[in-house]
Design an enzyme around this catalytic site. Structure first.
Site, PDB file in Angstrom:
ATOM      1  N   HIS A 208      -6.638 -30.504  79.909  1.00  0.00           N
ATOM      2  CA  HIS A 208      -6.547 -30.666  78.461  1.00  0.00           C
ATOM      3  C   HIS A 208      -5.515 -29.919  77.915  1.00  0.00           C
ATOM      4  O   HIS A 208      -5.696 -28.921  77.129  1.00  0.00           O
ATOM      5  CB  HIS A 208      -7.655 -30.599  77.644  1.00  0.00           C
ATOM      6  CG  HIS A 208      -8.592 -31.792  77.921  1.00  0.00           C
ATOM      7  ND1 HIS A 208     -10.056 -31.699  77.941  1.00  0.00           N
ATOM      8  CD2 HIS A 208      -8.318 -32.865  78.523  1.00  0.00           C
ATOM      9  CE1 HIS A 208     -10.654 -32.724  78.286  1.00  0.00           C
ATOM     10  NE2 HIS A 208      -9.782 -33.621  78.283  1.00  0.00           N
TER      11      HIS A 208
ATOM     12  N   HIS B 225     -11.817 -32.349  85.096  1.00  0.00           N
ATOM     13  CA  HIS B 225     -13.222 -32.811  84.465  1.00  0.00           C
ATOM     14  C   HIS B 225     -14.169 -33.357  85.185  1.00  0.00           C
ATOM     15  O   HIS B 225     -15.256 -33.379  84.848  1.00  0.00           O
ATOM     16  CB  HIS B 225     -12.818 -33.195  83.172  1.00  0.00           C
ATOM     17  CG  HIS B 225     -11.766 -32.672  82.296  1.00  0.00           C
ATOM     18  ND1 HIS B 225     -10.421 -33.153  82.210  1.00  0.00           N
ATOM     19  CD2 HIS B 225     -11.928 -31.472  81.582  1.00  0.00           C
ATOM     20  CE1 HIS B 225      -9.689 -32.185  81.611  1.00  0.00           C
ATOM     21  NE2 HIS B 225     -10.408 -31.224  81.113  1.00  0.00           N
TER      22      HIS B 225
ATOM     23  N   GLU C  59     -15.752 -34.385  80.845  1.00  0.00           N
ATOM     24  CA  GLU C  59     -16.795 -33.853  81.957  1.00  0.00           C
ATOM     25  C   GLU C  59     -18.187 -34.341  81.859  1.00  0.00           C
ATOM     26  O   GLU C  59     -18.852 -34.468  82.692  1.00  0.00           O
ATOM     27  CB  GLU C  59     -16.602 -32.303  81.782  1.00  0.00           C
ATOM     28  CG  GLU C  59     -17.640 -31.550  82.880  1.00  0.00           C
ATOM     29  CD  GLU C  59     -17.532 -30.157  82.552  1.00  0.00           C
ATOM     30  OE1 GLU C  59     -16.804 -29.634  82.094  1.00  0.00           O
ATOM     31  OE2 GLU C  59     -18.676 -29.656  82.761  1.00  0.00           O
TER      32      GLU C  59
ATOM     33  N   THR D  37     -19.439 -27.024  81.535  1.00  0.00           N
ATOM     34  CA  THR D  37     -18.918 -25.747  81.871  1.00  0.00           C
ATOM     35  C   THR D  37     -18.214 -25.021  80.937  1.00  0.00           C
ATOM     36  O   THR D  37     -18.026 -24.043  81.153  1.00  0.00           O
ATOM     37  CB  THR D  37     -18.120 -26.091  83.123  1.00  0.00           C
ATOM     38  OG1 THR D  37     -16.813 -26.844  82.582  1.00  0.00           O
ATOM     39  CG2 THR D  37     -18.506 -26.483  84.225  1.00  0.00           C
TER      40      THR D  37
ATOM     41  N   SER E 106     -11.836 -28.252  75.251  1.00  0.00           N
ATOM     42  CA  SER E 106     -13.216 -27.622  74.811  1.00  0.00           C
ATOM     43  C   SER E 106     -13.205 -26.071  74.875  1.00  0.00           C
ATOM     44  O   SER E 106     -13.389 -25.457  73.846  1.00  0.00           O
ATOM     45  CB  SER E 106     -14.275 -27.960  75.490  1.00  0.00           C
ATOM     46  OG  SER E 106     -15.315 -27.727  75.270  1.00  0.00           O
TER      47      SER E 106
END
Ligand code: SF4
Length: 328
Positions: free
Chosen positions: A52, A85, A137, A175, A234
């Protein structure tokens, strides 16, 4: 006096977090696309953003990668790389049905969570997966055992949880979550489900926790913390939240140095700088140069962990690289 409390000679200083930027899983995923391009030639299709980060995606596009959302967009028989992911098993099946040559760049630490999900589902546990709804993910992990997994999106999601047998429940997680928020979610889950089991080892990965730890260290001394990373990353978004929770007066996420608003620096003495796990360090160096032009020339790197982990390339790619080397 902590390292971070040392005084600046100019009155304007930067506290540069370390570890920051690329983790082992991202490094491997980016290298996978680069090596696939060299070995098979362009184009190489990549399902979803390989990691990302806007800059990484644009750079790989310039080299011949084509990013798609789903396997149906990949021509039959072409090569497709699955992102760091992770993907649900059905994505592998779709690829097979279209005769795609699939290379799986899922981070081994995400694969570890998939394995845990499969194992607990096989033992008929209810699995509470703590994570952000819709994140790739989470979609991939949930796809391993959809009948057994329910998503818990932070502490506020706890009240919605229902389980078949409160004696047979385990939590797993995405994660890249906030370590502290996840602990809060688990504490609330345990109030409702005292026999809730924990994962065999931490699901929040070393890179996520290390980057949050160093940010917590510097944040109390920072007027503003600048996190380099993309909005859909994230772990980068979490770094801004962690900085603010730990006492930074302000925190901002930027993809590129030119997005820094001079108003953020007005009256600031100390600026913290870090970057998410999908960010190449050249983007951080651009931010440091940008800050130096505005008087923040005094840079102190604050180190809280030494990261040496590396992952080898996906087996299927290594096999083809070896065969090509033998033919040459
Ligand atoms: S952030 Fe963690 S889980 Fe994600 S790719 Fe990096 S090492 Fe792997």
């Amino acid at each position: 006096m902590t390292q971070a409390e040392t005084t600046s000679r100019t009155g304007k200083r930067v506290l540069l977090a370390k570890p920051r930027g690329y983790c082992a899983g991202v490094d491997r995923a980016v290298q996978t696309v680069e090596e696939a391009l060299k070995l098979y030639g362009a184009p190489i299709y990549v399902r979803k953003q390989i990691v990302h980060n806007k800059h990484v995606v644009r750079t790989l596009e310039a080299k011949g990668a084509i990013f798609v959302e789903e396997n149906e967009e990949v021509p039959e028989g072409a090569t497709v790389v699955f992102s760091a992911h992770g993907v649900a098993p059905e994505v592998h099946e779709q690829a097979k049905a279209r005769s795609l040559k699939a290379i799986d760049a899922t981070c081994p630490l995400v694969t570890k969570v998939h394995q845990e999900a499969k194992r607990f589902a096989a033992e008929d546990y209810d699995i509470l997966l703590i994570g952000h709804e819709g994140h790739e993910e989470v979609v991939g992990t949930a796809g391993e055992a959809p009948a057994h997994i329910q998503l818990v999106d932070g502490p506020d999601g706890v009240d919605k949880v229902t389980v078949r047998d409160p004696n047979k429940v385990v939590w797993l997680s995405q994660t890249t979550l906030s370590v502290d928020e996840t602990l809060e979610t688990v504490a609330r889950l345990k109030q409702r489900l005292p026999l809730l089991q924990s994962p065999p080892s931490d699901d929040i990965c070393y890179a996520t926790s290390n980057r949050q730890h160093v940010v917590k260290e510097i944040a109390p001394d920072c007027d503003v913390v600048i996190v380099v990373g993309s909005r859909n990353s994230s772990n980068s978004v979490r770094l801004v939240e962690v900085a603010l929770d730990a006492g930074a007066r302000a925190g901002h996420l930027v993809d590129f140095a030119h997005e820094i608003d001079d108003a953020w620096l007005t009256g600031a003495g100390t600026v913290g700088v870090t970057s998410g796990a999908s960010v190449p360090d050249e983007l951080v160096q651009d931010v440091l140069a940008h800050l130096a032009e505005r008087g923040f020339t005094d840079v102190e790197e604050i180190t809280t962990a030494d990261e040496r982990l590396t992952f080898s390339l996906p087996q299927e790619l290594k096999r083809d690289m070896k065969a090509a080397a033998e033919r040459a």
